[in-house]
Each structure stands twice: as C-alpha cells, then as structure tokens.
Design an enzyme around this catalytic site. Sequence first.
Site, PDB file in Angstrom:
ATOM      1  N   CYS A  10      25.803  42.846  11.992  1.00  0.00           N
ATOM      2  CA  CYS A  10      25.976  41.532  12.614  1.00  0.00           C
ATOM      3  C   CYS A  10      26.253  41.766  14.103  1.00  0.00           C
ATOM      4  O   CYS A  10      26.030  42.874  14.600  1.00  0.00           O
ATOM      5  CB  CYS A  10      27.070  40.710  11.928  1.00  0.00           C
ATOM      6  N   ARG A  16      30.842  39.081   9.404  1.00  0.00           N
ATOM      7  CA  ARG A  16      29.792  39.078   8.388  1.00  0.00           C
ATOM      8  C   ARG A  16      29.429  40.459   7.859  1.00  0.00           C
ATOM      9  O   ARG A  16      29.352  40.659   6.641  1.00  0.00           O
ATOM     10  CB  ARG A  16      28.530  38.399   8.932  1.00  0.00           C
ATOM     11  N   ASP A 126      27.713  32.588  10.951  1.00  0.00           N
ATOM     12  CA  ASP A 126      28.818  33.389  11.481  1.00  0.00           C
ATOM     13  C   ASP A 126      30.116  32.591  11.377  1.00  0.00           C
ATOM     14  O   ASP A 126      30.301  31.596  12.081  1.00  0.00           O
ATOM     15  CB  ASP A 126      28.531  33.751  12.939  1.00  0.00           C
TER      16      ASP A 126
END
Length: 153
Positions: A10, A16, A126
């Site tokens: 990420c 994440r 996110d």
Amino acid sequence: MKPQQILFVCLGNICRSPMAEYVFRHHVKQAGLGGTISVASAGTSGWHDGENMHKGTQKALAAHGINHSGFTSSKVKPDDHRRFDFIIAMDDNNLAELERLFGRQPEKIFKLTDLIPESGYNHVPDPWYTGDFEETFRLVDVGSVALLDKLAG
C-alpha cells in the site's frame, strides 16, 4: 503446493498492507500451509519506515483474534520483484508505482480486488482516510481467501 513468497503493498505500510499481511498469514496458518507460504508487506512511500502499524489496524486485527505483534513498516525494495512470487497492490496508485519500478507483470503484480470482482470494489479503500477499518478488514479477508484459492489451484 510449491513454496510461495507474497508481498502486499500500500502507500505507507501502516494500514492496508500490514492488515493484508497478517490476515493472509492467519489464513495460511489455518490451512496448515505455514511452511510453504511466507508473507510480508511494504509501502511505496517509505513515509512510515520503522513505525508500527496504525492503531486502527491493530484494533481490527485484535477484534478478529489475529495477533498483530512483531510488525515494522518498510518501503518496497528494488529487488522485491525477484524475491517475491506475487506482489499485491491495494489500489491503482500502488499498482502504477510497482509497475514503474518493476515493469508491467499482470501475472505477478496485481491488485487484491482483482481476485474478488464480485466485491464491487476496484481497490481496497484506505482506512487512513475513510476511518472504516472494519470494511477494509472485510475486503482484505475475502481477498485473502481468494488468494489462497489461487495459490492452491
């Protein structure tokens, strides 16, 4: 199953991708495949190198009984495309940066949501911005099951 090295990516490697790393590792362990699949995560930015995962990620993992200890954020490394069998991005920006670094390799570098088109998502949102760590967990969990199926298949 042949040994596999998986890297989740990420932006900052605190929300994440560490969530995906730990959720997928949990599924691998439950499937009895801990000796054949190893899992890591990294960020494209390096903004949080050396930090722990976000408290919201820790809380989501703990709520689902997943141990979240031993994590340290790191940035994607130039040789990761050689070290890992699959590099799995959380969104289009992560994917574009990985392709800039390693070239376009859709069989090896792709988004987690590519494995779960029925989810209705084209990226893993996110939670740094959405605040919804539980929805991120849900997508990562479903994507992890799909990835395990892909590796077993």
